[in-house]
Design an enzyme around this catalytic site. Structure first.
Site, short mmCIF file in Angstrom:
data_model
loop_
_atom_site.label_atom_id
_atom_site.label_comp_id
_atom_site.label_asym_id
_atom_site.label_seq_id
_atom_site.Cartn_x
_atom_site.Cartn_y
_atom_site.Cartn_z
N GLY A 198 0.84 -1.19 0.00
CA GLY A 198 0.00 0.00 0.00
C GLY A 198 0.87 1.24 0.00
N GLY A 199 0.20 2.39 0.06
CA GLY A 199 0.96 3.63 0.07
C GLY A 199 1.86 3.73 1.28
N TYR A 200 1.50 3.06 2.35
CA TYR A 200 2.29 3.08 3.58
C TYR A 200 3.56 2.24 3.44
CZ TYR A 200 3.25 2.53 8.60
OH TYR A 200 3.83 2.53 9.83
N GLY A 201 3.47 1.15 2.72
CA GLY A 201 4.61 0.24 2.56
C GLY A 201 4.14 -1.19 2.41
N ASP B 136 -12.07 7.83 7.06
CA ASP B 136 -11.86 7.03 5.86
C ASP B 136 -12.63 5.72 5.95
OD1 ASP B 136 -10.88 6.62 3.32
OD2 ASP B 136 -8.97 5.78 3.99
#
Length: 953
Positions: free
Chosen positions: A639-642, A754
């Site tokens: 994901g965008g986090y890692g 979210d």
């Protein structure tokens, strides 16, 4: 003289070898004792397991030959030292839920092992290939654990295997068969039991798996993900008595030679994608139970063999596309109990007037085309003709034109002509009216020959058989009680068992070990009515502190002690160095635990040092170990986090680890937000944060592992979980309760910001858990009503009022939840092909019609129209949640109350949406899916320009 010296040396050598072997056994058992908790008290009486008579340990000539420790509440793992017990023949550790971790590859050293039984534990990870080295093995029972990965092909080397049970694990991949280079299950020609059901096996059933020289009697492959056709070679195994291929994705024609299996008593082919003609089962005269339901066979008339199967008790062919008129002779089969031919094309007159079976209880012909009905005078059965022409005439009041009220079958072993006493706390009155603490558990009969759950005759027979067996093997059993029969989602017959001790109010350890081993080892045999079973025991909490007299160490112990003592001097120097090294490491870890954020940089854009409440700090080395060096096989998402990795703690608990990309400011902000918020919240409908790692430049979050993925995956069919209306209601209520907790009970209150189906996770019992708090905002005392903040969220779920004013309120979450509710009933993306789900539902609905005339937008897998009780109120509630202005939306507490009311209307108890009664209430039909912890939405929005064409007006 030289010869005598040689003989003396040989004798000395043999004695040393024997003593060393005995020493190895003792050392191995002591290693087990050190690794386990809750071992029997007399294991503390000395160092000699054989001379000291340790509970559960059997020795021959001072060598350990058997370890049977069922139901001892053991916790820990299975260390590699087990492989040193070279004379071990039986290993039974069943019903110890606290036994976790992987099955050591050292198990393959036990070349004399005949019985390996680990039923109902919590072992996980792959089954080691070394298990194929156990050439004497006859019983391999690894069922009801958490094993993953493929079935080892090496099992094909176990030429003496009689019983193979890998049921109810998480095994994946195809069924292995030999290919000239590697072995496979087709080589197990002496096996009588293939039990591989309730896993995630995929691929075709290999035709090579079956051959005429097999002696299989039970083939259980139910509830997997198997595809392709049923191989014709199945018809070669004429010894088969039970065939379960149901709940897969098998397709194509049923083989023409299936009726060669003339010894089959129970056959389940239901819930597949089978096509072609209805199979011809003429000649299968021993067939008791037949289920072909939910397949798409070619349109055909009622098969001629219906009336010829004179042993049938149960005929189930729901939704199989058969038509025509039912022959009256069908209902004259003498042992017939249950007929389900609902949702077909049957027509004409239903005739049950000619000598019907006196055992017949239920005939379900719902949703057919039957126009008339005759039955013998004075004869009464449960009959369902709802949604047939005969029931569609005006003023029809016959009972068969309404659905019967569901009643649970009741049975309990009757009392033996006595009056039950009033028993103390935890004690139960036995059939002999004696208060005691029984040993309890449940039988799971996977192919009973009958469908009448209230059949007291067969249950009483089973009770008598159990008591006769316990007396024969001289176990201290006074009586047994059977009760509460039911069918679970896999169509197993579940029957609760209570075993009462003789002469005492509780069993000692010897008694529990004997009863547990008899049931786990299949020593107790049932008769034909019940066929194959699995027994799963509950914890027994009433063992005495000590089960037998204390024993002093024997001479063998002294010898062993002397030998070990001589080695200690050599080892001490090595240990001293190791000790110093470990002390240094412990000091470093202690510093890490007491001040995990010593290196936090407030200037990095991630804010001040996180303020935590109860989260555990992990070192990088620990998480590296728990994920097998962050191996590729443990990578379950991005994901965008890692990256996201699956791991396992030493106690066996599965975890999910979000590992931030190093140097990512966004990751640092999400890291800080999530650990600060989740370390403060604890609720069954909010994903649990176990801990974090801020070490060696790493930022990682450690969560509980949620096995069934995201709600989004299930709605789109990616997870393989089939959600009907009732389950969707439970999920909606669970998620709503999680949000209500965040808004009303968290301190300070939290706005999630979210909420979407990608951020609602489903655990093993389909309990909904709100997840991903990277964008969340707490409400401080200074801004109890709203937070003014940059617009962030996900397109399609975003509150338009928040977008326009940049004022984030709790009602913003309510709006997002309303979109989730609409997604629950439509299974559509919020924005799909430029169309917004809220607008589409409003345009399609007509409140003057049934279900608001939403048939075109409803998810077709949600269920039949008649089953959607409360749907109109559900839609009304969702549309209130997505009102344009926040002050017109309900609070989450109001949403929860309304959902509870809707559940009651639908016939569900809103207080039990996460109870064990629904723990397996889904059908897994799909393939694997990416894990939910990564925020991989294609529509994630973090401020800036919002395209007008995507704005949810």
């Amino acid at each position: 003289m030289g010869a005598r010296i040689g003989q003396l040396l040989v004798i000395i050598f043999i004695q040393i070898w024997i003593t060393t072997a005995q020493n190895r056994d003792s050392v191995s058992l002591l290693a087990l004792k050190d690794d386990w908790q809750n071992t029997p008290p007399n294991w503390d009486d000395g160092s000699d397991p054989c001379g000291g008579g340790w509970d559960g340990i059997t020795c021959t000539n001072d060598r350990v030959t058997s370890i049977t420790l069922a139901s001892m509440k053991l916790t820990g793992g299975l260390p590699g030292d087990i492989g040193e017990l070279s004379e071990l023949q039986i290993l039974d550790l069943s019903y110890n839920k606290g036994l976790t971790g992987s099955l050591t590859a050292e198990i393959g050293k036990l070349r004399k092992l005949t019985n390996l039984i680990l039923v109902g534990c919590s072992f996980n990870g792959p089954i080691p290939e070394s298990i194929g080295n156990l050439e004497r093995l006859t019983i391999l029972s690894l069922n009801s654990n958490r094993f993953t990965g493929r079935i080892p092909a090496s099992i094909g080397n176990l030429k003496n295997l009689y019983w193979l049970d890998l049921t109810q694990n998480q095994l994946t991949g195809s069924i292995p068969v030999s290919n000239g280079r590697t072995p496979g299950l087709d080589m197990l020609t002496r096996a009588k039991h293939f039990h591989l059901g309730d896993n995630q096996l995929s691929g075709d059933i290999p035709p090579r798996l079956f051959s005429s020289n097999m002696i299989l009697i039970h083939l259980l492959f139910e509830n997997n993900q198997l595809t392709g056709s049923i191989p014709p070679t199945l018809g070669l195994v004429k010894s088969l008595e039970v065939v379960r291929l149901d709940r897969n994705s098998l397709s194509g024609d049923v083989p023409l030679n299936i009726n060669n299996l003339t010894n089959v008593n129970e056959m389940y082919l239901s819930n597949n994608k089978l096509t072609g003609p209805v199979p011809n089962l003429t000649g299968m005269q021993t067939l008791n139970y037949l289920d072909l339901s939910n397949n798409t066979f070619d349109q055909s008339t009622v098969p001629s063999w219906f009336s010829t199967l004179q042993s049938l008790t149960t005929l189930k062919m729901h939704s199989t596309n058969i038509g025509g008129e039912l022959p009256a002779a069908l209902f004259s089969i003498p042992s017939l109990q249950n007929v389900d031919l609902s949702n077909n094309r049957l027509n004409g007159t239903l005739d049950i007037s000619s000598n019907p079976s006196n055992q017949l209880q239920l005939v379900n012909l719902r949703s057919n085309q039957i126009v008339d009905f005759t039955q013998r005078r004075g004869y009464s059965i449960g009959l369902i003709l709802v949604e047939n022409p005969i029931c569609m005439e005006s003023e029809v009041t016959d009972g068969y034109c309404s659905l019967p009220t569901k009643t649970n079958a009741s049975y309990s072993t009757p009392l033996n002509n006595c009056t039950p006493p009033s028993c103390g706390s935890g004690q139960v009155s036995s059939p002999n009216c004696k208060c005691a603490y029984p040993y309890m558990g449940s039988f799971f009969f996977k192919a009973p020959s009958f469908s009448d759950l209230g059949n007291s005759t067969v249950y009483n027979s089973l009770r008598d058989l159990l008591m006769s067996f316990f007396r024969q093997v001289q176990l201290p059993v006074d009586s047994v009680s059977l009760k509460n029969p039911s069918r679970n989602l896999n169509d197993y017959l579940v029957l609760n068992l209570e075993v009462f001790p003789s002469g005492e109010v509780n069993f000692n350890r010897t008694g529990i070990l004997g009863v547990g081993f008899a049931l786990s080892n299949q020593t107790f045999k049932t008769k034909k009515d019940f066929n194959t079973y699995v027994f799963i025991a509950e914890n027994y909490d009433f063992l005495p502190g000590v089960s037998g007299p204390k024993h002093k160490s024997s001479n063998t112990g002294v010898i062993i002690g002397s030998i070990i003592g001589g080695c200690v001097l050599v080892i001490l120097l090595v240990l001293a160095g190791v000790y110093a090294f470990r002390q240094k490491g412990r000091a470093e870890r202690a510093t890490q635990q007491t001040s995990p954020f010593a290196l936090w940089d407030p200037t990095s854009g991630s804010g001040g040092v996180p303020q935590l409440k109860g989260a555990r700090s992990f070192t990088f080395e620990e998480l590296n170990k728990y994920t097998n060096n962050f191996s590729e096989t443990n990578n379950i998402g991005t994901g965008g986090y890692g990256m996201v990795y699956r791991g396992s703690l030493p106690n066996g608990q599965l975890i999910a680890i979000k590992r931030a990309q190093q140097g990512s400011t966004q990751g640092g902000l999400e890291f800080k937000t999530e650990i600060e918020l989740l370390s403060r919240v604890h609720h069954k409908n909010v994903v649990g944060l176990i801990g974090f790692c801020f070490d060696q430049g790493e930022q990682m979050l450690v969560y509980e592992y949620i096995v069934n993925g995201t709600l989004k995956d299930s709605l789109l069919g990616r997870s393989g979980i089939r959600l009907d209306w009732m389950r969707r209601l439970k999920i909606a209520l669970g998620a709503a309760r999680g949000l209500q907790y965040l808004h009303d009970l968290a301190d300070p209150p939290i706005i999630h910001r979210d909420i979407k189906t990608n951020n609602i996770l489903l655990d093993a019992r389909l309990v909904a858990k709100v997840a991903d708090f990277g964008l969340s905002k707490p409400l401080s005392d200074a801004n109890r009503t709203h937070v003014t903040t940059q617009v962030k969220g996900t397109m399609g779920y975003m509150d338009p009022e928040y977008y326009m004013t940049q004022q984030l309120t709790e009602k913003s979450d309510v709006y997002s939840f309303g979109v989730v509710m609409l997604e629950l009933i439509t299974a559509r993306n919020p924005i799909e092909k430029g169309k917004y789900i809220v607008r589409e539902v409003k345009l399609a609905m007509n409140k003057s019609k049934e279900l608001y005339d939403l048939h075109e937008v409803l998810d077709p897998t949600i269920g039949l129209s008649s089953q959607l009780k409360g749907l109109e109120r559900f839609v009304d509630l969702s549309l209130r949640c997505v009102e344009e202005m926040g002050n017109q939306r309900p609070a989450m507490s109001e949403v929860v109350k309304e959902l509870e009311s809707i559940m009651e209307l639908a016939g569900l108890n809103p207080g039990t949406e996460s109870s064990s009664s629904t723990s397996a209430s889904y059908e897994r039909t799909g393939n694997d899916y990416s894990h939910p912890y990564g925020n991989d939405s294609l529509f994630a929005y973090s401020g800036g320009f919002l395209p007008e064409k995507l704005h949810p007006k």
